[in-house]
Design a protein around this motif. Structure first.
Motif, PDB file in Angstrom:
ATOM      1  N   VAL A 172       0.853  -1.185   0.000  1.00 30.32           N
ATOM      2  CA  VAL A 172       0.000   0.000   0.000  1.00 30.32           C
ATOM      3  C   VAL A 172       0.889   1.234   0.000  1.00 30.32           C
ATOM      4  CG1 VAL A 172      -1.822   1.243   1.195  1.00 30.32           C
ATOM      5  CG2 VAL A 172      -1.764  -1.264   1.263  1.00 30.32           C
ATOM      6  N   SER A 173       0.704   2.090  -0.965  1.00 31.41           N
ATOM      7  CA  SER A 173       1.559   3.268  -1.099  1.00 31.41           C
ATOM      8  C   SER A 173       1.157   4.340  -0.088  1.00 31.41           C
ATOM      9  CB  SER A 173       1.454   3.834  -2.510  1.00 31.41           C
ATOM     10  OG  SER A 173       0.175   4.415  -2.710  1.00 31.41           O
ATOM     11  N   PRO A 174       2.076   5.252   0.218  1.00 33.00           N
ATOM     12  CA  PRO A 174       1.750   6.362   1.133  1.00 33.00           C
ATOM     13  C   PRO A 174       0.584   7.205   0.632  1.00 33.00           C
ATOM     14  CG  PRO A 174       4.124   6.172   0.853  1.00 33.00           C
ATOM     15  CD  PRO A 174       3.505   5.233  -0.136  1.00 33.00           C
ATOM     16  N   ALA A 175       0.464   7.322  -0.706  1.00 34.96           N
ATOM     17  CA  ALA A 175      -0.636   8.119  -1.261  1.00 34.96           C
ATOM     18  C   ALA A 175      -1.986   7.537  -0.872  1.00 34.96           C
ATOM     19  CB  ALA A 175      -0.502   8.183  -2.784  1.00 34.96           C
ATOM     20  N   VAL A 176      -2.064   6.215  -0.829  1.00 34.78           N
ATOM     21  CA  VAL A 176      -3.313   5.563  -0.430  1.00 34.78           C
ATOM     22  C   VAL A 176      -3.541   5.726   1.067  1.00 34.78           C
ATOM     23  CG1 VAL A 176      -4.512   3.345  -0.250  1.00 34.78           C
ATOM     24  CG2 VAL A 176      -3.234   3.911  -2.328  1.00 34.78           C
ATOM     25  N   ARG A 177      -2.496   5.540   1.847  1.00 38.69           N
ATOM     26  CA  ARG A 177      -2.634   5.628   3.305  1.00 38.69           C
ATOM     27  C   ARG A 177      -3.040   7.037   3.755  1.00 38.69           C
ATOM     28  NH1 ARG A 177      -0.598   1.057   5.663  1.00 38.69           N
ATOM     29  NH2 ARG A 177       0.936  -0.153   4.460  1.00 38.69           N
ATOM     30  N   LYS A 178      -2.656   8.059   2.979  1.00 38.23           N
ATOM     31  CA  LYS A 178      -2.968   9.435   3.351  1.00 38.23           C
ATOM     32  C   LYS A 178      -4.220   9.958   2.646  1.00 38.23           C
ATOM     33  CE  LYS A 178       1.897  10.594   4.208  1.00 38.23           C
ATOM     34  NZ  LYS A 178       3.042  11.457   3.798  1.00 38.23           N
ATOM     35  N   TYR A 179      -4.953   9.099   1.992  1.00 38.09           N
ATOM     36  CA  TYR A 179      -6.149   9.531   1.256  1.00 38.09           C
ATOM     37  C   TYR A 179      -7.178  10.087   2.248  1.00 38.09           C
ATOM     38  CZ  TYR A 179      -9.751   9.300  -2.382  1.00 38.09           C
ATOM     39  OH  TYR A 179     -10.722   9.598  -3.306  1.00 38.09           O
ATOM     40  N   PRO A 180      -7.665  11.314   2.047  1.00 36.44           N
ATOM     41  CA  PRO A 180      -8.582  11.953   3.012  1.00 36.44           C
ATOM     42  C   PRO A 180      -9.860  11.158   3.271  1.00 36.44           C
ATOM     43  CG  PRO A 180      -7.712  13.570   1.463  1.00 36.44           C
ATOM     44  CD  PRO A 180      -7.289  12.235   0.955  1.00 36.44           C
ATOM     45  N   ASP A 230      -0.835  -3.950   3.995  1.00 35.98           N
ATOM     46  CA  ASP A 230       0.069  -4.657   3.082  1.00 35.98           C
ATOM     47  C   ASP A 230      -0.194  -6.157   3.107  1.00 35.98           C
ATOM     48  OD1 ASP A 230       1.339  -2.341   2.339  1.00 35.98           O
ATOM     49  OD2 ASP A 230       2.921  -2.512   3.844  1.00 35.98           O
ATOM     50  N   SER A 231       0.107  -6.798   1.949  1.00 35.14           N
ATOM     51  CA  SER A 231       0.086  -8.263   1.817  1.00 35.14           C
ATOM     52  C   SER A 231      -1.300  -8.862   1.999  1.00 35.14           C
ATOM     53  CB  SER A 231       1.055  -8.899   2.821  1.00 35.14           C
ATOM     54  OG  SER A 231       2.359  -8.398   2.642  1.00 35.14           O
ATOM     55  N   GLN A 232      -2.348  -8.077   1.749  1.00 32.34           N
ATOM     56  CA  GLN A 232      -3.710  -8.600   1.863  1.00 32.34           C
ATOM     57  C   GLN A 232      -4.378  -8.744   0.501  1.00 32.34           C
ATOM     58  OE1 GLN A 232      -5.131  -9.692   4.733  1.00 32.34           O
ATOM     59  NE2 GLN A 232      -3.154  -9.272   5.697  1.00 32.34           N
ATOM     60  N   LEU A 233      -4.332  -7.695  -0.294  1.00 29.26           N
ATOM     61  CA  LEU A 233      -4.987  -7.696  -1.604  1.00 29.26           C
ATOM     62  C   LEU A 233      -4.023  -7.197  -2.665  1.00 29.26           C
ATOM     63  CD1 LEU A 233      -8.408  -6.079  -0.595  1.00 29.26           C
ATOM     64  CD2 LEU A 233      -7.958  -8.504  -0.938  1.00 29.26           C
ATOM     65  N   ARG A 234      -4.104  -7.811  -3.859  1.00 25.94           N
ATOM     66  CA  ARG A 234      -3.326  -7.324  -4.999  1.00 25.94           C
ATOM     67  C   ARG A 234      -4.161  -6.292  -5.749  1.00 25.94           C
ATOM     68  NH1 ARG A 234      -0.469 -12.771  -7.539  1.00 25.94           N
ATOM     69  NH2 ARG A 234       1.537 -12.553  -6.482  1.00 25.94           N
ATOM     70  N   MET A 235      -3.843  -5.032  -5.520  1.00 28.22           N
ATOM     71  CA  MET A 235      -4.589  -3.942  -6.149  1.00 28.22           C
ATOM     72  C   MET A 235      -3.632  -2.805  -6.461  1.00 28.22           C
ATOM     73  SD  MET A 235      -7.951  -3.840  -3.636  1.00 28.22           S
ATOM     74  CE  MET A 235      -8.885  -2.733  -4.689  1.00 28.22           C
ATOM     75  N   SER A 236      -3.894  -2.149  -7.567  1.00 31.47           N
ATOM     76  CA  SER A 236      -3.117  -0.954  -7.893  1.00 31.47           C
ATOM     77  C   SER A 236      -3.611   0.199  -7.031  1.00 31.47           C
ATOM     78  CB  SER A 236      -3.283  -0.608  -9.373  1.00 31.47           C
ATOM     79  OG  SER A 236      -4.626  -0.237  -9.644  1.00 31.47           O
ATOM     80  N   ASP A 237      -2.858   1.297  -7.028  1.00 29.81           N
ATOM     81  CA  ASP A 237      -3.271   2.466  -6.251  1.00 29.81           C
ATOM     82  C   ASP A 237      -4.636   2.967  -6.716  1.00 29.81           C
ATOM     83  OD1 ASP A 237      -0.974   2.303  -4.818  1.00 29.81           O
ATOM     84  OD2 ASP A 237      -0.021   4.090  -5.661  1.00 29.81           O
ATOM     85  N   ALA A 238      -4.826   2.986  -8.029  1.00 30.91           N
ATOM     86  CA  ALA A 238      -6.105   3.470  -8.571  1.00 30.91           C
ATOM     87  C   ALA A 238      -7.258   2.587  -8.105  1.00 30.91           C
ATOM     88  CB  ALA A 238      -6.041   3.509 -10.100  1.00 30.91           C
ATOM     89  N   GLU A 239      -7.033   1.278  -8.114  1.00 31.60           N
ATOM     90  CA  GLU A 239      -8.082   0.357  -7.662  1.00 31.60           C
ATOM     91  C   GLU A 239      -8.368   0.534  -6.172  1.00 31.60           C
ATOM     92  OE1 GLU A 239      -7.395  -3.375 -10.770  1.00 31.60           O
ATOM     93  OE2 GLU A 239      -6.209  -3.225  -8.934  1.00 31.60           O
ATOM     94  N   ARG A 240      -7.334   0.733  -5.390  1.00 27.99           N
ATOM     95  CA  ARG A 240      -7.535   0.937  -3.937  1.00 27.99           C
ATOM     96  C   ARG A 240      -8.313   2.226  -3.681  1.00 27.99           C
ATOM     97  NH1 ARG A 240      -4.311  -2.652  -0.981  1.00 27.99           N
ATOM     98  NH2 ARG A 240      -2.644  -3.601  -2.205  1.00 27.99           N
ATOM     99  N   LEU A 241      -7.959   3.296  -4.380  1.00 25.11           N
ATOM    100  CA  LEU A 241      -8.655   4.568  -4.181  1.00 25.11           C
ATOM    101  C   LEU A 241     -10.118   4.461  -4.601  1.00 25.11           C
ATOM    102  CD1 LEU A 241      -5.922   7.085  -5.406  1.00 25.11           C
ATOM    103  CD2 LEU A 241      -6.516   6.486  -3.058  1.00 25.11           C
TER     104      LEU A 241
END
Length: 215
Positions: free
Chosen positions: A86-94, A155-166
């Motif tokens: 999980v990227s920092p951009a996802v973790r900091k998503y408002p 981390d290590s739970q789902l295979r998803m791109s940043d766009a998919e996670r957002l």
């Protein structure tokens, strides 16, 4: 005597000439056969050389294809493994904060309203039981949303791109916010019913007071 001598010489020369001619012929045949064998050997050697060259090309080609395939697989594997992170951009998503706030607000508002309605005395047991069913369903859905959110941002739970996670987080936010909106509408309706019943009871009491009715 002279004739006899000549005849003997001719006969002897013929006798000697015949084996020499045959012997010369045999040597020539052997030489010719050797020449043919050499040519065959040279031809065979050439064929073997071509076969070896072809094998070398095929072997190198296979090795190259194998190396490329392994390289592609390694890159593909690294890419897929990277999707577990999980990227920092996802973790900091408002929206993450918005979701948690909505869920916390939902629990607080349902508990507050439930206590008020129970103490009001304006609802019978069946109505209060129905209210609790609605509240429990909303809380259960809220917990499922938080579980889904936890999977997405861990981390290590789902295979998803940043766009998919957002996108998934946006979906959870929309659902959780709709739950909060529904809870508020439900509580408003119940509060209105409680107020109407209170007004009805007050009106009845006023009538009793006017006419001196004690019961």
């Amino acid at each position: 005597m002279k004739k006899i001598a000549i005849t003997l010489l001719v006969s002897l020369s013929l006798a000697v000439a015949t084996p020499l001619s045959s012997r010369a012929q045999s040597v020539a045949d052997v030489i010719q056969q050797l020449v043919l064998d050499y040519r065959k050997l040279a031809s065979l050697k050439n064929i073997l050389g071509q076969m070896y060259t072809g094998y070398t090309v095929l072997s190198k080609g296979y090795g190259a294809v194998k190396a490329v395939a392994q390289g592609n697989f390694s890159l593909h594997e690294a890419f897929l493994d990277g999707l577990y992170l999980v990227s920092p951009a996802v973790r900091k998503y408002p929206r993450l904060t918005d979701i948690i706030n909505d869920q916390a607000q939902l629990v607080w508002e349902y508990k507050s309203a439930s206590g008020n309605f129970n103490r009001s005395g304006k609802f019978d047991p069946d109505e209060l039981a129905y209210m609790m069913t609605v509240y429990n369903n909303l809380v259960s859905q809220s917990l499922k949303n938080l579980d889904a959110l936890s999977l997405i941002v861990t981390d290590s739970q789902l295979r998803m791109s940043d766009a998919e996670r957002l996108t998934a987080i946006d979906g959870i936010y929309l659902e959780s916010h709709n739950q909060l909106v529904y809870l508020r509408k439900f509580n408003d309706q119940a509060a209105r019913i409680s107020w109407q019943r209170s007004q009805g009871a007050a009106d009845k009491q006023s009538v009793r007071d006017v006419y001196g009715i004690t019961q």
